[in-house]
Design a protein around this motif. Structure first.
Motif, PDB file in Angstrom:
ATOM      1  N   TYR A 450      17.375 -44.887  37.986  1.00 49.57           N
ATOM      2  CA  TYR A 450      16.862 -43.414  38.461  1.00 49.57           C
ATOM      3  C   TYR A 450      15.719 -43.426  37.685  1.00 49.57           C
ATOM      4  O   TYR A 450      14.274 -43.056  39.085  1.00 49.57           O
ATOM      5  CB  TYR A 450      17.360 -42.309  38.006  1.00 49.57           C
ATOM      6  N   THR A 451      15.199 -43.536  37.313  1.00 51.23           N
ATOM      7  CA  THR A 451      13.883 -43.641  36.280  1.00 51.23           C
ATOM      8  C   THR A 451      12.888 -45.021  37.343  1.00 51.23           C
ATOM      9  O   THR A 451      12.034 -44.917  37.561  1.00 51.23           O
ATOM     10  CB  THR A 451      14.018 -44.553  34.927  1.00 51.23           C
ATOM     11  N   GLU A 452      13.639 -46.114  37.710  1.00 50.16           N
ATOM     12  CA  GLU A 452      12.954 -46.816  38.248  1.00 50.16           C
ATOM     13  C   GLU A 452      12.000 -46.563  39.458  1.00 50.16           C
ATOM     14  O   GLU A 452      11.202 -46.802  39.975  1.00 50.16           O
ATOM     15  CB  GLU A 452      13.709 -47.886  38.334  1.00 50.16           C
ATOM     16  N   ALA A 453      13.269 -45.609  40.520  1.00 52.57           N
ATOM     17  CA  ALA A 453      12.935 -45.080  41.266  1.00 52.57           C
ATOM     18  C   ALA A 453      11.652 -44.360  41.658  1.00 52.57           C
ATOM     19  O   ALA A 453      11.229 -43.813  42.456  1.00 52.57           O
ATOM     20  CB  ALA A 453      14.539 -44.741  41.965  1.00 52.57           C
ATOM     21  N   LYS A 454      11.797 -43.338  40.315  1.00 44.80           N
ATOM     22  CA  LYS A 454      10.788 -42.869  39.853  1.00 44.80           C
ATOM     23  C   LYS A 454       9.425 -43.171  39.423  1.00 44.80           C
ATOM     24  O   LYS A 454       8.594 -42.463  39.363  1.00 44.80           O
ATOM     25  CB  LYS A 454      10.974 -41.082  38.769  1.00 44.80           C
ATOM     26  N   GLY A 455       9.591 -44.487  39.416  1.00 41.85           N
ATOM     27  CA  GLY A 455       7.898 -45.320  39.127  1.00 41.85           C
ATOM     28  C   GLY A 455       7.827 -45.200  38.025  1.00 41.85           C
ATOM     29  O   GLY A 455       6.207 -45.109  37.358  1.00 41.85           O
ATOM     30  N   ARG A 456       8.602 -45.043  37.000  1.00 41.73           N
ATOM     31  CA  ARG A 456       8.595 -44.521  34.925  1.00 41.73           C
ATOM     32  C   ARG A 456       8.165 -45.706  34.297  1.00 41.73           C
ATOM     33  O   ARG A 456       8.195 -45.604  33.454  1.00 41.73           O
ATOM     34  CB  ARG A 456       8.746 -43.113  34.960  1.00 41.73           C
ATOM     35  N   VAL A 457       8.470 -46.751  34.643  1.00 38.85           N
ATOM     36  CA  VAL A 457       9.247 -47.691  33.825  1.00 38.85           C
ATOM     37  C   VAL A 457       8.178 -48.544  34.041  1.00 38.85           C
ATOM     38  O   VAL A 457       7.540 -49.056  34.527  1.00 38.85           O
ATOM     39  CB  VAL A 457      10.005 -48.560  34.203  1.00 38.85           C
ATOM     40  N   ARG A 458       6.594 -48.793  32.839  1.00 39.39           N
ATOM     41  CA  ARG A 458       6.063 -49.603  32.884  1.00 39.39           C
ATOM     42  C   ARG A 458       6.297 -51.181  31.961  1.00 39.39           C
ATOM     43  O   ARG A 458       7.215 -50.656  30.455  1.00 39.39           O
ATOM     44  CB  ARG A 458       4.378 -48.425  32.025  1.00 39.39           C
ATOM     45  N   LYS A 459       5.484 -51.754  31.637  1.00 40.59           N
ATOM     46  CA  LYS A 459       5.448 -53.052  30.330  1.00 40.59           C
ATOM     47  C   LYS A 459       5.248 -52.124  29.383  1.00 40.59           C
ATOM     48  O   LYS A 459       4.446 -51.658  28.518  1.00 40.59           O
ATOM     49  CB  LYS A 459       3.915 -54.021  30.854  1.00 40.59           C
ATOM     50  N   ARG A 460       6.122 -53.359  28.803  1.00 43.32           N
ATOM     51  CA  ARG A 460       6.223 -52.901  27.107  1.00 43.32           C
ATOM     52  C   ARG A 460       7.403 -51.728  26.924  1.00 43.32           C
ATOM     53  O   ARG A 460       7.076 -50.817  25.839  1.00 43.32           O
ATOM     54  CB  ARG A 460       4.749 -52.779  26.617  1.00 43.32           C
ATOM     55  N   ASN A 461       7.619 -50.782  27.998  1.00 44.78           N
ATOM     56  CA  ASN A 461       8.220 -49.415  27.410  1.00 44.78           C
ATOM     57  C   ASN A 461      10.004 -49.854  26.716  1.00 44.78           C
ATOM     58  O   ASN A 461      10.245 -50.840  27.107  1.00 44.78           O
ATOM     59  CB  ASN A 461       8.237 -49.033  29.165  1.00 44.78           C
ATOM     60  N   ARG A 462      10.168 -48.743  25.912  1.00 42.99           N
ATOM     61  CA  ARG A 462      11.449 -49.451  25.695  1.00 42.99           C
ATOM     62  C   ARG A 462      12.451 -48.389  26.029  1.00 42.99           C
ATOM     63  O   ARG A 462      12.488 -46.664  26.220  1.00 42.99           O
ATOM     64  CB  ARG A 462      11.405 -49.273  24.523  1.00 42.99           C
ATOM     65  N   VAL A 463      13.771 -49.125  26.447  1.00 46.60           N
ATOM     66  CA  VAL A 463      14.680 -47.527  27.407  1.00 46.60           C
ATOM     67  C   VAL A 463      15.854 -47.736  26.413  1.00 46.60           C
ATOM     68  O   VAL A 463      16.486 -48.995  25.672  1.00 46.60           O
ATOM     69  CB  VAL A 463      15.011 -48.563  28.654  1.00 46.60           C
ATOM     70  N   TRP A 464      16.185 -46.801  26.158  1.00 47.55           N
ATOM     71  CA  TRP A 464      17.570 -46.418  25.428  1.00 47.55           C
ATOM     72  C   TRP A 464      18.924 -46.049  26.066  1.00 47.55           C
ATOM     73  O   TRP A 464      18.987 -44.916  26.260  1.00 47.55           O
ATOM     74  CB  TRP A 464      17.382 -45.534  24.486  1.00 47.55           C
ATOM     75  N   GLN A 465      19.718 -46.951  25.827  1.00 45.94           N
ATOM     76  CA  GLN A 465      21.331 -46.799  26.788  1.00 45.94           C
ATOM     77  C   GLN A 465      21.808 -46.076  25.763  1.00 45.94           C
ATOM     78  O   GLN A 465      22.633 -47.452  24.673  1.00 45.94           O
ATOM     79  CB  GLN A 465      21.702 -47.833  27.459  1.00 45.94           C
ATOM     80  N   ILE A 466      22.510 -45.473  25.748  1.00 45.35           N
ATOM     81  CA  ILE A 466      24.065 -44.938  24.843  1.00 45.35           C
ATOM     82  C   ILE A 466      24.737 -44.074  25.477  1.00 45.35           C
ATOM     83  O   ILE A 466      24.723 -43.751  25.743  1.00 45.35           O
ATOM     84  CB  ILE A 466      22.829 -43.623  23.687  1.00 45.35           C
ATOM     85  N   ALA A 467      25.754 -44.514  25.013  1.00 40.96           N
ATOM     86  CA  ALA A 467      27.217 -45.014  26.315  1.00 40.96           C
ATOM     87  C   ALA A 467      28.595 -44.371  24.315  1.00 40.96           C
ATOM     88  O   ALA A 467      28.431 -44.676  23.210  1.00 40.96           O
ATOM     89  CB  ALA A 467      27.799 -44.961  26.486  1.00 40.96           C
TER      90      ALA A 467
END
Length: 506
Positions: A450-467
């Motif tokens: 979803y975040t990618e489809a919105k065009g929000r992920v830029r180079k060197r951005n950090r993503v936190w996946q928590i489950a």
């Protein structure tokens, strides 16, 4: 006539009082930003004057001084050689023993066919026609659906659309094949990776573990090579996707120049609850069909085309505590019908697990400025007995995007509140829950898509996946974007992202 001026004065007094508070909050905001900048760049700010002094002192040396320095180095040739040898050997040892980088080349989320969508009205009608639920249970499910945060386009497997439902081993295998093979077909097509190139295969599915295993089904379907390292993780709940990533990371440290595929899914067909115990009816209303396939690599050549680099994995297990162990528990009710029971203490236990997890994760990802604030508050509270509130680190300074497991509306609300996040930070989780429901361990991948489809992920951005998952576990994975990431072909959001975000009623 006299009431009008009084009202006007009242409004002016109200604004006069509000203005200093507003200005104070703005000042505090900029003071905090200045503090973070100062601490984060403290080393640079100290080194610049030092380098300037060295340059000035060096420029004042005369030619005789430079000549004497050169002679001194010549007479100490042995020292220079020994230093060079140690430096070379040390560098070689570091390069050979340092952890290998793990790259996420691409991933694919399965999207079921549209005829498997289940609207609320259809869900309730079907539940009523089965004859297994009493009026109280039907009303309970209706209320849960209305408050769940799910939309009208989530999916249930083919067997549960039949009347009567057909929860057999055969139909459960069919669901597993559709989800896993659908995700893998798209992954292989998008990456041009040949199945024979896969050296490591990890499948996680909590509630459906047939023989041969799900991983064996994939080996058989794609004719994977005979020496493939395959693993099948069962019974580990919604956080098993991060566990599978951690296992793949460890395997990729040992085996050179290879690829690993992680398949995360859950199976609903044989795990639908047909009884009337309220705590076991909740999963019926939340869990939906979904799955994801992830391609990881340790090949340096794959860095150029990879989307992300794995930075950290932090796992927390609270199973030693009896309440935590039983808060998500598969069992039979009084009538002998099997289901998964959710404890009323679930949110409190999840909060405790989250606290333990971020205590370990914080020092790895937070800037030193936040760590100093947290440490100062802790010392003041523990040693000085000061009456201060525990300082909650600002994880927005460490991460650009948050993929919180879409376990339910309450889970997302709780993390948004506890981590002091903004609505935009939990948007991907809320919209994934609305569009696809709780797809268990694969939900964090639908959120990233979803975040990618919105065009929000830029180079060197950090993503936190928590489950969060049964056991009870809280697991985190941190990724760094290697480029401006675009959505992959056949993304699950490809034809509907323009409709999101949607307003979710309270």
């Amino acid at each position: 006539m006299s009431a009008e001026p009084a009202s006007s004065n009242g409004v002016q007094i109200h604004h006069t009082r509000m203005l200093p508070d507003f200005l104070l909050s703005v000042k505090l905001k900029y003071v905090k930003l200045g503090y973070h900048y100062l601490v984060s760049h403290l080393l640079t700010l100290c080194l610049v004057p030092l380098i300037a002094v060295i340059i000035v002192q060096t420029s004042q040396l005369n030619p005789d001084d430079v000549h004497q320095l050169w002679l001194h180095l010549q007479y100490n040739l042995v020292t220079v050689v020994i230093f060079s040898v140690v430096l070379v050997f040390g560098s070689t040892a570091y390069i050979m023993t340092r952890p290998r980088s793990v790259y996420l080349v691409d991933y694919s989320c399965y999207r079921p066919q549209s005829h498997l969508q289940v609207k609320f009205q259809k869900f309730m009608k079907h539940s009523k026609l089965t004859g297994d639920f009493d009026d109280s249970s039907l009303e309970f499910q209706r209320k849960i659906l209305e408050r769940s945060g799910l939309g009208e386009e989530t999916y249930l497997p083919e067997a549960l659309h039949c009347f009567p439902p057909r929860p057999s081993m055969t139909t459960a295998r069919e669901e597993a094949e559709q989800v896993m093979f659908g995700a893998l077909d798209n992954l292989f097509a998008n990456t041009n990776v040949k199945p024979k190139d896969i050296g490591i295969l990890i499948v996680n599915c909590s509630l459906f573990n047939p023989t041969p295993s799900l991983s064996a089904m994939i080996v058989n379907k794609y004719k994977l090579r005979g020496n493939i390292l395959s693993f099948n993780l069962g019974g580990m709940g919604c956080s098993a996707g991060v566990i599978a990533i951690d296992l793949a990371k460890d395997m990729l440290q040992v085996h050179r120049n290879t690829c690993a595929v992680v398949v995360s899914t859950e199976n609903i067909t044989q795990n639908w609850y047909f009884g009337n115990k309220k705590s076991m009816l909740i999963p019926n209303c939340l869990f939906r069909v979904g799955g994801a396939a992830v391609l990881l690599s340790n090949k340096p050549s794959d860095r150029r085309r990879a989307k992300y680099k794995l930075v950290h994995v932090v796992r927390t297990h609270c199973g030693a505590d009896d309440k935590a162990f039983r808060c998500v528990y598969q069992e039979q009710d009084g009538a002998g019908k099997t289901g998964v029971s959710l404890s009323k203490d679930l949110m409190a236990i999840a909060g405790g697990a989250l606290k333990t997890n971020i205590t370990t994760l914080g020092p790895l990802v937070l800037p030193i400025s936040e760590q100093l604030l947290f440490f100062t508050t802790l010392v003041a509270k523990k040693l000085l007995n000061a009456k201060v509130k525990p300082y909650i680190p600002d994880f927005k300074l460490a991460f650009d995007h948050f993929c919180i497991h879409a376990g339910g509306r309450a889970v997302i609300d709780e993390l948004e509140k506890n981590l002091q996040l903004l609505p935009v930070h939990v948007e991907a989780s809320r919209m994934t829950l609305h569009r696809f429901g709780n797809t268990s361990s694969s939900s964090i991948w639908y959120e990233l898509a979803y975040t990618e489809a919105k065009g929000r992920v830029r180079k060197r951005n950090r993503v936190w996946q928590i489950a969060f998952g049964s056991g009870f576990k809280c697991n985190s994975a941190v990724w760094e974007a290697l480029r401006n990431v675009k959505p992959s072909h056949n993304s699950p959001w490809e034809d509907c992202i323009h409709r999101y975000p949607v307003q979710i009623l309270s």
